[in-house]
Scaffold this active site. Structure first.
Site: not given
Ligand code: UD1
Ligand code: CA
Length: 447
Positions: A20, A24, A87, A111, A324, A378
């Site tokens: 991601g 934000r 994901t 995260d 330090r 120094y």
């Molecule tokens: C995802 C789940 C959702 C779940 C939620 C829990 C999917 C489609 N949905 O939602 O069912 O309830 O997590 O938090 O998986 N990431 C990538 N590459 C991408 C997209 C995301 O590496 O292309 C990573 C993000 O950096 C993050 C994690 O995957 O660490 C989850 O992505 P995020 O967008 O937060 O998940 P949601 O779509 O909210």
């Protein structure tokens, strides 16, 4: 930290999804590299995963974060997800790095720094016990909002529906997908290969591997997690601060349970790498960072900052001390109010009680550094050392222009600027002689 026992002998790999953009956070630093108590967000996740027994860890990152993440990822492999397609795509990008691996794959988000090895071990145990090809962690939420809903079917199998794709009836379900899974890799590989992005967000959803695996006759189940606070995800700096607060108490509680004295946990900040022996004392408003180590009977604070400092038994730093990197207080040594030290060896029972700067210095045993002493270390180009022997007494406001050496039992006069070595047992005094002008006030008045 102890390694939690693995409940199965199957090899374990882990994919950390961190592809991601983290927009934000409103920061130029990649989200998963934001620090919490001396460790990045990602570092916290990797530590938990390691402790849970994963032998191979693959971190999926966006292109612009690849180098920075690789630099801190240790023995984890980093792979780039070129476009953020969801994901499912993220995990698919990790697969080439797991070529030849046979076993279970734990999938976590980069995260979620509150994850614990215990939680992961419980998930792995549930997965092993049920014999399923996949297990998704779930939890109950009063406000399920955008979480994917876990829809339980016959025989304890599940489906996961994203909120944006859910029917009203599905949205009413309060068991949600935690985004934390374990899959047998031989079930995961073909399921990922068949993913489509035919859904409300046009993304490749990782949860869509569930029906794909089910279609091959293998089960995917949900394991409900009771403490959802361990799954807190960081998307904004508000959540970063919230996670930091929880981890701060986690660190402090662990030290307290092992016998360290921490007078006021609400005003104490301790990096995860700090070592505290039983019966040391940390006074209020104190920050301990990096590789700082307090031996039994050592005291830090109040109102002190210690970075990469070592306090031997009975040593004290504070109140208002700034130690330090590279400060080493031997047994019973003391650094007091408004004193700053750096790269300084301070021998047993020696004292720097107040208002001093001691940097790049070695001080022997039983010496006393007077108020307001400065090591001028120094020269504008290079740092030089000040070496002070045993039982030395330095006068108030002595400046040591380094490199300079003060022998055992030597003394310096108050206000001296010491530019040459002072031999053992000698007095070094270097200041203008006082001049007395008699009747000065009267003369001024009469003029
Ligand atoms: C995802 C789940 C959702 C779940 C939620 C829990 C999917 C489609 N949905 O939602 O069912 O309830 O997590 O938090 O998986 N990431 C990538 N590459 C991408 C997209 C995301 O590496 O292309 C990573 C993000 O950096 C993050 C994690 O995957 O660490 C989850 O992505 P995020 O967008 O937060 O998940 P949601 O779509 O909210
Ligand atoms: Ca999303």
């Amino acid at each position: 930290m102890e390694h939690a026992p693995r409940s199965t002998d199957r090899p374990l790999a882990c994919v950390v999804m961190a592809g991601g953009k983290g927009t934000r956070m409103r920061s130029t630093l990649p989200k998963v590299l934001h620090p919490i108590w001396g460790r990045s967000l990602l570092g916290w996740v990797i530590a938990a995963v390691h402790e849970a027994g994963a032998d191979r860890i693959v971190v999926v990152v966006p292109p612009d974060a690849a180098d920075a993440v690789a630099a801190v990822a240790g023995d984890a492999t980093t792979v780039v997800q070129p476009d953020q397609l969801g994901t499912g795509d993220a995990v698919r990008c990790a697969l080439p790095a797991l070529e030849g691996f046979d076993g279970d794959v734990l999938i976590v988000s980069g995260d979620t720094p509150l994850l614990t090895a215990e939680l992961l071990s419980d998930l792995l145990a549930a997965h092993a016990a049920s014999g399923a090809a996949g297990t998704a962690a779930s939890f109950r939420s009063d406000d399920p909002a955008q979480y994917g809903r876990v829809i339980r079917g016959a025989d304890d199998t599940i489906r996961i529906v994203e909120a944006k794709d859910a029917t009203a009836a599905e949205l009413a379900v309060n068991e949600v997908n935690a985004g934390l899974y374990v899959f047998a890799i031989d079930a995961l590989r073909p399921a990922l290969a068949g993913l489509t992005s035919d859904n409300a967000q046009g993304e490749f959803y990782l949860p869509d591997v569930v029906p794909a695996i089910a279609a091959t006759g293998r089960a995917v189940r949900a394991a409900e997690i009771s403490d959802a606070s361990l799954l807190l995800g960081v998307n904004t700096r508000v959540e970063l601060a919230e996670a930091a607060q929880l981890l701060r108490y986690r660190i402090i509680e662990a030290h307290l349970l092992l016998g360290a004295g921490i007078v006021d946990p609400t005003t104490t900040y301790i990096d995860v790498s700090v070592e505290l022996e039983p019966d040391c004392v940390v006074h209020p408003f104190t920050i301990l960072r990096g590789s700082t180590r307090l031996a039994s009977g050592a005291e830090a604070g109040p109102h002190s900052v210690l970075t990469d400092a070592i306090l031997e038994p009975g040593a004290q730093a504070g109140p208002f001390a700034h130690l330090r990197a590279g400060t080493h207080l031997y047994a019973g040594a003391r650094v007091g109010a408004f004193a700053e030290t750096k790269n300084a060896e301070i021998g047993a029972r020696s004292r720097i009680p107040h208002l001093s700067y001691v940097g790049d210095a070695t001080i022997g045993e039983d010496s006393n550094i007077g108020a307001g002493n400065i090591t001028a270390n120094y020269d504008g180009e290079q740092k030089h050392r000040t070496i002070i022997g045993n039982r030395v007494r330095t006068g108030s406001d002595t400046v040591f222009v380094a490199p300079v050496e003060i022998g055992d039992d030597a003394v310096t006069g108050a206000g001296s600027i010491i530019t040459h070595d002072v031999p053992a047992g000698a007095l070094g005094i270097a200041r203008a002689r006082q001049v007395i002008k008699e009747h000065y006030a009267k003369r001024k008045r009469d003029a």
